[in-house]
Scaffold this motif. Structure first.
Motif, PDB file in Angstrom:
ATOM      1  N   SER A  45     -26.195  78.373 -35.695  1.00 37.06           N
ATOM      2  CA  SER A  45     -26.369  76.952 -36.012  1.00 37.06           C
ATOM      3  C   SER A  45     -27.839  76.545 -35.976  1.00 37.06           C
ATOM      4  CB  SER A  45     -25.575  76.106 -35.004  1.00 37.06           C
ATOM      5  OG  SER A  45     -26.033  76.361 -33.685  1.00 37.06           O
ATOM      6  N   THR A  46     -28.137  75.501 -36.712  1.00 33.82           N
ATOM      7  CA  THR A  46     -29.461  74.881 -36.684  1.00 33.82           C
ATOM      8  C   THR A  46     -29.507  73.957 -35.468  1.00 33.82           C
ATOM      9  OG1 THR A  46     -29.555  74.969 -39.087  1.00 33.82           O
ATOM     10  CG2 THR A  46     -31.037  73.397 -38.006  1.00 33.82           C
ATOM     11  N   ILE A  47     -30.569  74.084 -34.646  1.00 33.37           N
ATOM     12  CA  ILE A  47     -30.658  73.288 -33.416  1.00 33.37           C
ATOM     13  C   ILE A  47     -31.662  72.143 -33.602  1.00 33.37           C
ATOM     14  CG2 ILE A  47     -31.174  73.334 -30.945  1.00 33.37           C
ATOM     15  CD1 ILE A  47     -30.394  76.252 -30.878  1.00 33.37           C
ATOM     16  N   VAL A  48     -31.189  70.912 -33.337  1.00 26.71           N
ATOM     17  CA  VAL A  48     -32.069  69.748 -33.481  1.00 26.71           C
ATOM     18  C   VAL A  48     -32.084  68.915 -32.209  1.00 26.71           C
ATOM     19  CG1 VAL A  48     -31.594  69.585 -35.969  1.00 26.71           C
ATOM     20  CG2 VAL A  48     -30.256  68.198 -34.385  1.00 26.71           C
ATOM     21  N   GLY A  49     -33.175  68.177 -32.016  1.00 25.55           N
ATOM     22  CA  GLY A  49     -33.280  67.245 -30.902  1.00 25.55           C
ATOM     23  C   GLY A  49     -34.253  66.148 -31.293  1.00 25.55           C
ATOM     24  N   MET A  50     -34.556  65.251 -30.339  1.00 23.51           N
ATOM     25  CA  MET A  50     -35.485  64.149 -30.614  1.00 23.51           C
ATOM     26  C   MET A  50     -36.714  64.278 -29.740  1.00 23.51           C
ATOM     27  SD  MET A  50     -34.094  62.012 -32.731  1.00 23.51           S
ATOM     28  CE  MET A  50     -34.733  60.369 -32.557  1.00 23.51           C
ATOM     29  N   GLU A  51     -37.868  63.995 -30.309  1.00 29.52           N
ATOM     30  CA  GLU A  51     -39.092  63.847 -29.514  1.00 29.52           C
ATOM     31  C   GLU A  51     -39.846  62.664 -30.067  1.00 29.52           C
ATOM     32  OE1 GLU A  51     -41.540  67.366 -28.950  1.00 29.52           O
ATOM     33  OE2 GLU A  51     -39.724  68.583 -28.757  1.00 29.52           O
ATOM     34  N   ASP A  52     -40.150  61.694 -29.206  1.00 26.52           N
ATOM     35  CA  ASP A  52     -40.882  60.485 -29.624  1.00 26.52           C
ATOM     36  C   ASP A  52     -40.254  59.844 -30.860  1.00 26.52           C
ATOM     37  OD1 ASP A  52     -42.708  61.093 -27.581  1.00 26.52           O
ATOM     38  OD2 ASP A  52     -43.825  62.425 -28.916  1.00 26.52           O
ATOM     39  N   GLY A  53     -38.957  59.722 -30.860  1.00 24.41           N
ATOM     40  CA  GLY A  53     -38.276  59.038 -31.963  1.00 24.41           C
ATOM     41  C   GLY A  53     -38.149  59.854 -33.240  1.00 24.41           C
ATOM     42  N   GLU A  54     -38.640  61.090 -33.215  1.00 26.48           N
ATOM     43  CA  GLU A  54     -38.576  61.932 -34.421  1.00 26.48           C
ATOM     44  C   GLU A  54     -37.591  63.072 -34.224  1.00 26.48           C
ATOM     45  OE1 GLU A  54     -40.160  61.194 -37.179  1.00 26.48           O
ATOM     46  OE2 GLU A  54     -41.017  59.457 -36.117  1.00 26.48           O
ATOM     47  N   VAL A  55     -36.928  63.481 -35.311  1.00 22.97           N
ATOM     48  CA  VAL A  55     -36.027  64.632 -35.245  1.00 22.97           C
ATOM     49  C   VAL A  55     -36.854  65.912 -35.329  1.00 22.97           C
ATOM     50  CG1 VAL A  55     -34.149  65.860 -36.405  1.00 22.97           C
ATOM     51  CG2 VAL A  55     -34.125  63.357 -36.297  1.00 22.97           C
ATOM     52  N   VAL A  56     -36.600  66.808 -34.371  1.00 16.71           N
ATOM     53  CA  VAL A  56     -37.306  68.086 -34.331  1.00 16.71           C
ATOM     54  C   VAL A  56     -36.288  69.210 -34.517  1.00 16.71           C
ATOM     55  CG1 VAL A  56     -38.710  69.634 -32.902  1.00 16.71           C
ATOM     56  CG2 VAL A  56     -39.046  67.158 -32.749  1.00 16.71           C
ATOM     57  N   ILE A  57     -36.625  70.180 -35.343  1.00 18.70           N
ATOM     58  CA  ILE A  57     -35.775  71.359 -35.504  1.00 18.70           C
ATOM     59  C   ILE A  57     -36.345  72.474 -34.636  1.00 18.70           C
ATOM     60  CG2 ILE A  57     -34.962  73.103 -37.156  1.00 18.70           C
ATOM     61  CD1 ILE A  57     -34.726  70.970 -39.202  1.00 18.70           C
ATOM     62  N   TYR A  58     -35.522  72.955 -33.693  1.00 18.02           N
ATOM     63  CA  TYR A  58     -35.985  73.988 -32.762  1.00 18.02           C
ATOM     64  C   TYR A  58     -35.569  75.391 -33.201  1.00 18.02           C
ATOM     65  CZ  TYR A  58     -36.822  70.057 -29.661  1.00 18.02           C
ATOM     66  OH  TYR A  58     -37.258  68.880 -29.128  1.00 18.02           O
ATOM     67  N   ARG A  59     -34.473  75.474 -33.945  1.00 18.94           N
ATOM     68  CA  ARG A  59     -34.071  76.770 -34.496  1.00 18.94           C
ATOM     69  C   ARG A  59     -33.531  76.537 -35.890  1.00 18.94           C
ATOM     70  NH1 ARG A  59     -29.277  80.452 -31.875  1.00 18.94           N
ATOM     71  NH2 ARG A  59     -27.973  78.746 -32.684  1.00 18.94           N
ATOM     72  N   MET A  60     -34.095  77.224 -36.865  1.00 16.90           N
ATOM     73  CA  MET A  60     -33.532  77.157 -38.203  1.00 16.90           C
ATOM     74  C   MET A  60     -32.222  77.932 -38.181  1.00 16.90           C
ATOM     75  SD  MET A  60     -36.665  77.516 -40.826  1.00 16.90           S
ATOM     76  CE  MET A  60     -37.842  78.535 -39.975  1.00 16.90           C
ATOM     77  N   GLY A  61     -31.265  77.506 -39.007  1.00 18.90           N
ATOM     78  CA  GLY A  61     -29.986  78.188 -38.967  1.00 18.90           C
ATOM     79  C   GLY A  61     -29.130  77.855 -40.170  1.00 18.90           C
ATOM     80  N   GLY A  62     -27.829  77.873 -39.962  1.00 17.24           N
ATOM     81  CA  GLY A  62     -26.862  77.773 -41.047  1.00 17.24           C
ATOM     82  C   GLY A  62     -26.801  76.435 -41.764  1.00 17.24           C
TER      83      GLY A  62
END
Ligand code: TXA
Ligand code: MG
Length: 321
Positions: A173-190
């Motif tokens: 899976s693609t892993i996402v989270g938030m930092e300072d109001g922005e969406v960050v992708i931590y692992r590229m994936g499906g």
């Protein structure tokens, strides 16, 4: 030796007792245990030989379960979850105390995902707890996309592998989270970055490696076969390997090589369909890894759609530990 069967009731029984079960998801097979049972989770780390600083994804039955385990669901991440769950998307959210620290390796965020595979969705429907599940491979090796892959490596350590056939996506899976109001992708994936950006606009991709990253899926060497793995221009790599009289195997997007034995080459998609190529990638890497060749030669995929995540895995497979 693990039984291999599609019997979700037997899977539910083992999981309820605190045992581990191999489960199919649309991305890769998982090694699942009761996420709320610390000793079941400890078994996962032991069976996978996984360092305790590498946290686990918690699989839940639906978006309605998020509030039980996370104290906040930022709007952009909720929008993504609404759009792509069930599916190959994992979101990092601030965890509630009910989530054992061993699941998150002491981090303040928990990784949540609603998987799409019908068997595992039915299984989650039978359970009154979520499932912690990393990919069902020994730490650092290629993720499994068929029940037999799980059985070959972990079959003597778990009682059951739920057989759901070949994984339809084939990349984690693609892993996402938030930092300072922005969406960050931590692992590229499906789930492709383009698909994510269509919903929430521009995102930051932060998948660079370090020796102790927040997400060890980002370790420089990961997802790696046992035999040396080289990625680059295939004609050049083949010429060099031939000159050095190396016994090599070739992994390409769509090429066939008449002069190379069939067992020593794998073409991922004849019509260069990157979704099909992603489905086949890990099975191809496994097959060539056990082909007897001394080295695997591979080429990069086009940097579009799932090609980007595939290239990430190829790079990590090629990195020396
Ligand atoms: O598609 C998938 O995600 C598969 C299937 C089984 O769901 N699971 C999977 O799990 O790939 P695993 O453990 O092999 O990879 C999960 C990645 C790891 O790199 C881990 O470090 C990261 O997710 N991760 C998990 N929880 C995290 C957290 N709380 N904070 C940061 N990273 C986390
Ligand atoms: Mg993994």
């Amino acid at each position: 030796m693990a039984g291999i069967s599609p019997d979700i009731f037997s899977a539910a029984e083992f999981l309820t007792k605190g045992d581990l079960v191999g489960i199919p998801t649309e991305t890769v097979y998982g090694l699942a245990g009761n996420a709320l049972d610390g000793s079941a989770v400890a078994k996962i780390f032991e069976v996978k030989n996984r360092p305790s600083f590498d946290p686990l994804i918690m699989h839940i039955s639906g978006i309605d379960q998020v509030g039980k385990y996370a104290s906040d669901f930022p709007e952009k991440l909720e929008k993504l979850a609404q759009e792509f769950w069930p599916g190959p998307l994992t979101v990092l959210l601030p965890k509630k105390d009910i989530v054992p620290d061993i699941v998150t390796s002491g981090l303040s965020r928990v990784a949540l995902r609603v998987p799409a595979h019908p068997l595992t969705r039915s299984l989650l429907g039978l359970l009154d707890f979520p499932l912690a599940a990393p990919s069902a491979n020994p730490f650092g090796y290629i993720s499994p996309t068929q029940a037999s892959h799980v059985s070959e490596q972990l079959g003597d350590k778990i009682p059951l592998i739920l057989d759901g056939g070949s994984c339809s996506v084939g990349l984690e899976s693609t892993i996402v989270g938030m930092e300072d109001g922005e969406v960050v992708i931590y692992r590229m994936g499906g789930l492709s970055i383009d698909a994510i950006q269509e919903v929430v606009g521009k995102v930051t991709v932060r998948t660079q490696s370090s020796s102790r990253p927040d997400a060890p899926g980002l370790l420089i060497s990961h997802y790696a076969p046992r035999v040396p793995f080289l990625v680059g221009n295939l004609d050049e790599l083949i010429a060099e390997a031939s000159k050095a009289k190396k016994d090599f195997a070739v992994l390409s997007l769509s090429r066939q090589f008449e002069e190379i034995e069939a067992s020593r080459q794998y073409s991922l998609s004849n019509d260069e369909n990157l979704n099909e190529a992603a489905q086949n990638l890990f099975a191809a890497m496994r097959q060539l890894d056990s082909s007897g060749a001394e080295v695997i030669l591979a080429e990069y995929m086009p940097e579009v759609g799932l090609g980007r995540a595939m290239n990430d895995r190829l790079r990590r497979a090629a990195a020396k530990g």
